[in-house]
Design an enzyme around this catalytic site. Structure first.
Site, PDB file in Angstrom:
ATOM      1  N   GLU A 233       1.055  -1.241   0.145  1.00 46.92           N
ATOM      2  CA  GLU A 233       0.082   0.111  -0.020  1.00 46.92           C
ATOM      3  C   GLU A 233       1.120   1.229  -0.034  1.00 46.92           C
ATOM      4  O   GLU A 233       2.132   1.313   0.855  1.00 46.92           O
ATOM      5  CB  GLU A 233      -0.846  -0.087   1.258  1.00 46.92           C
ATOM      6  CG  GLU A 233      -2.444  -0.679   1.204  1.00 46.92           C
ATOM      7  CD  GLU A 233      -2.970  -0.505   2.645  1.00 46.92           C
ATOM      8  OE1 GLU A 233      -2.188  -0.518   3.604  1.00 46.92           O
ATOM      9  OE2 GLU A 233      -3.904  -0.454   2.716  1.00 46.92           O
TER      10      GLU A 233
ATOM     11  N   ARG B 204      -4.222  -4.748  -0.470  1.00 44.78           N
ATOM     12  CA  ARG B 204      -5.414  -4.266  -0.512  1.00 44.78           C
ATOM     13  C   ARG B 204      -5.705  -3.743  -1.955  1.00 44.78           C
ATOM     14  O   ARG B 204      -5.152  -4.081  -2.564  1.00 44.78           O
ATOM     15  CB  ARG B 204      -5.615  -2.904   0.713  1.00 44.78           C
ATOM     16  CG  ARG B 204      -5.594  -3.594   1.812  1.00 44.78           C
ATOM     17  CD  ARG B 204      -6.597  -2.629   2.690  1.00 44.78           C
ATOM     18  NE  ARG B 204      -6.653  -2.927   4.163  1.00 44.78           N
ATOM     19  CZ  ARG B 204      -5.821  -2.395   5.127  1.00 44.78           C
ATOM     20  NH1 ARG B 204      -5.014  -1.542   4.931  1.00 44.78           N
ATOM     21  NH2 ARG B 204      -5.957  -2.734   6.241  1.00 44.78           N
TER      22      ARG B 204
HETATM   23  N1  LIG Z   1      -8.558   2.976   2.695  1.00 44.60           N
HETATM   24  C1  LIG Z   1      -7.778   3.049   3.724  1.00 44.60           C
HETATM   25  C2  LIG Z   1      -6.634   2.163   4.034  1.00 44.60           C
HETATM   26  C3  LIG Z   1      -5.976   2.405   5.022  1.00 44.60           C
HETATM   27  N2  LIG Z   1      -6.096   3.042   6.041  1.00 44.60           N
HETATM   28  C4  LIG Z   1      -5.420   3.096   7.052  1.00 44.60           C
HETATM   29  C5  LIG Z   1      -5.388   2.006   7.941  1.00 44.60           C
HETATM   30  C6  LIG Z   1      -3.943   2.199   8.555  1.00 44.60           C
HETATM   31  O1  LIG Z   1      -3.588   3.058   9.640  1.00 44.60           O
HETATM   32  C7  LIG Z   1      -2.898   2.366   7.282  1.00 44.60           C
HETATM   33  C8  LIG Z   1      -2.567   1.371   6.605  1.00 44.60           C
HETATM   34  O2  LIG Z   1      -2.002   0.460   7.424  1.00 44.60           O
HETATM   35  P1  LIG Z   1      -2.112  -1.211   7.117  1.00 44.60           P
HETATM   36  O3  LIG Z   1      -3.513  -1.560   7.383  1.00 44.60           O
HETATM   37  O4  LIG Z   1      -1.738  -1.516   5.705  1.00 44.60           O
HETATM   38  O5  LIG Z   1      -1.375  -1.728   8.354  1.00 44.60           O
HETATM   39  O6  LIG Z   1      -3.866   3.397   6.518  1.00 44.60           O
HETATM   40  C9  LIG Z   1      -7.216   4.128   5.938  1.00 44.60           C
HETATM   41  O7  LIG Z   1      -7.431   4.759   6.838  1.00 44.60           O
HETATM   42  N3  LIG Z   1      -8.227   4.008   4.766  1.00 44.60           N
END
Ligand SMILES: Nc1ccn([C@H]2C[C@H](O)[C@@H](COP(=O)(O)O)O2)c(=O)n1
Ligand SMILES: Nc1ncnc2c1ncn2[C@@H]1O[C@H](COP(=O)(O)OP(=O)(O)O)[C@@H](O)[C@H]1O
Length: 229
Positions: free
Chosen positions: A49, A102
């Site tokens: 991501e 994702r």
């Molecule tokens: N559409 C989204 C995708 C991701 N996030 C946030 C959630 C986490 O803080 C971060 C990605 O981290 P991971 O799940 O890869 O550890 O980004 C969001 O708010 N909205």
């Protein structure tokens, strides 16, 4: 970049059939670790991501702002997530297999949905994001052959999140991970909420690292079925 229409959608011109796999799961469920493991295989391209972009767009940090004040900044972050994920989906593949962290789908069906349902996103912001999402998915083909769902308990994710210690995420409570978990379960396990764009392979992901790596190896064939890798 796009060279023909198929069923009314813009489609990328790839000469050979390639395999695209989304790795989906809650925050800190182990997606990046899983991708790191498969990145050691030749002929697999791994796309994580673009979190670094979400933390720094021209000197601004929409991820941090969103956690501080989701009602004000949720749309800002999610608009940028949608753009950067679309860019990932449409980038030229450099290997026969692509595994990506994702997707534009989970951005909308999980994170935008959660902001809206929890009352933290104004209806007008949700409407605008939904219009964008629908236009994109109706007019542009987003290739995907398999969704791998790393199914982990919110408690495990909470522990791993604390261990990872990303500055912006320090304020995330267990309840937030529970809400994200429920949305993922409804989408990919119960299949009662939104369109699931590809078959789903569920991998339980609560175990320690050693066991998880072993489990990834056991699932290698299922994951890469249809490819020559
Ligand atoms: N559409 C989204 C995708 C991701 N996030 C946030 C959630 C986490 O803080 C971060 C990605 O981290 P991971 O799940 O890869 O550890 O980004 C969001 O708010 N909205
Ligand atoms: N199976 C596991 N057991 C314990 N810790 C793990 C495991 N998998 C990943 N971790 C750790 O948990 C944190 C989150 O993992 P990460 O792969 O970054 O998750 P994600 O990409 O889903 O957010 C990292 O600190 C990582 O080292």
């Amino acid at each position: 970049m796009f060279s023909y229409f198929s069923q009314g959608k813009l489609v990328r011109n790839e000469k050979e059939k390639k395999l695209v796999i989304f790795i989906e799961g809650n925050i800190a469920s182990g997606k990046t670790t899983c991708l790191e493991y498969f990145s050691k295989t030749s002929n697999i391209e791994v796309l994580t991501e673009p979190v670094s972009k979400w933390r720094n767009v021209r000197g601004h940090n929409p991820l941090g702002l969103m956690y501080q004040d989701p009602t004000r900044w949720g749309i800002t972050l999610q608009t940028y997530v949608q753009l950067t994920m679309l860019d990932r989906h449409l980038s030229t593949m450099s290997a026969p297999v692509r595994m990506m962290e994702r997707s534009i789908y989970s951005a909308k069906y999980i994170f935008v949905e959660n902001l809206f349902r929890s009352g933290k996103m104004p209806e007008v912001d949700f409407a605008v994001l939904s219009e964008w999402f629908e236009w994109i998915t109706q007019n542009i083909a987003i290739p995907v052959d398999l969704i791998v769902y790393l199914q982990s308990s919110p408690q495990t994710c909470h522990e791993r999140l604390k261990e990872r210690c990303r500055e912006e995420e320090k304020i995330i409570p267990l309840e937030y991970l529970e809400a994200i978990h429920q949305l993922y379960e409804d989408w990919l396990i119960k299949k009662t909420s939104f369109n699931v764009p590809a078959p789903v392979l569920v991998i339980p992901a609560d175990d320690d690292l050693q066991k998880m790596l072993h489990r990834y190896e056991e699932n290698r064939e299922k994951i890469l079925a249809g490819s020559n890798v």
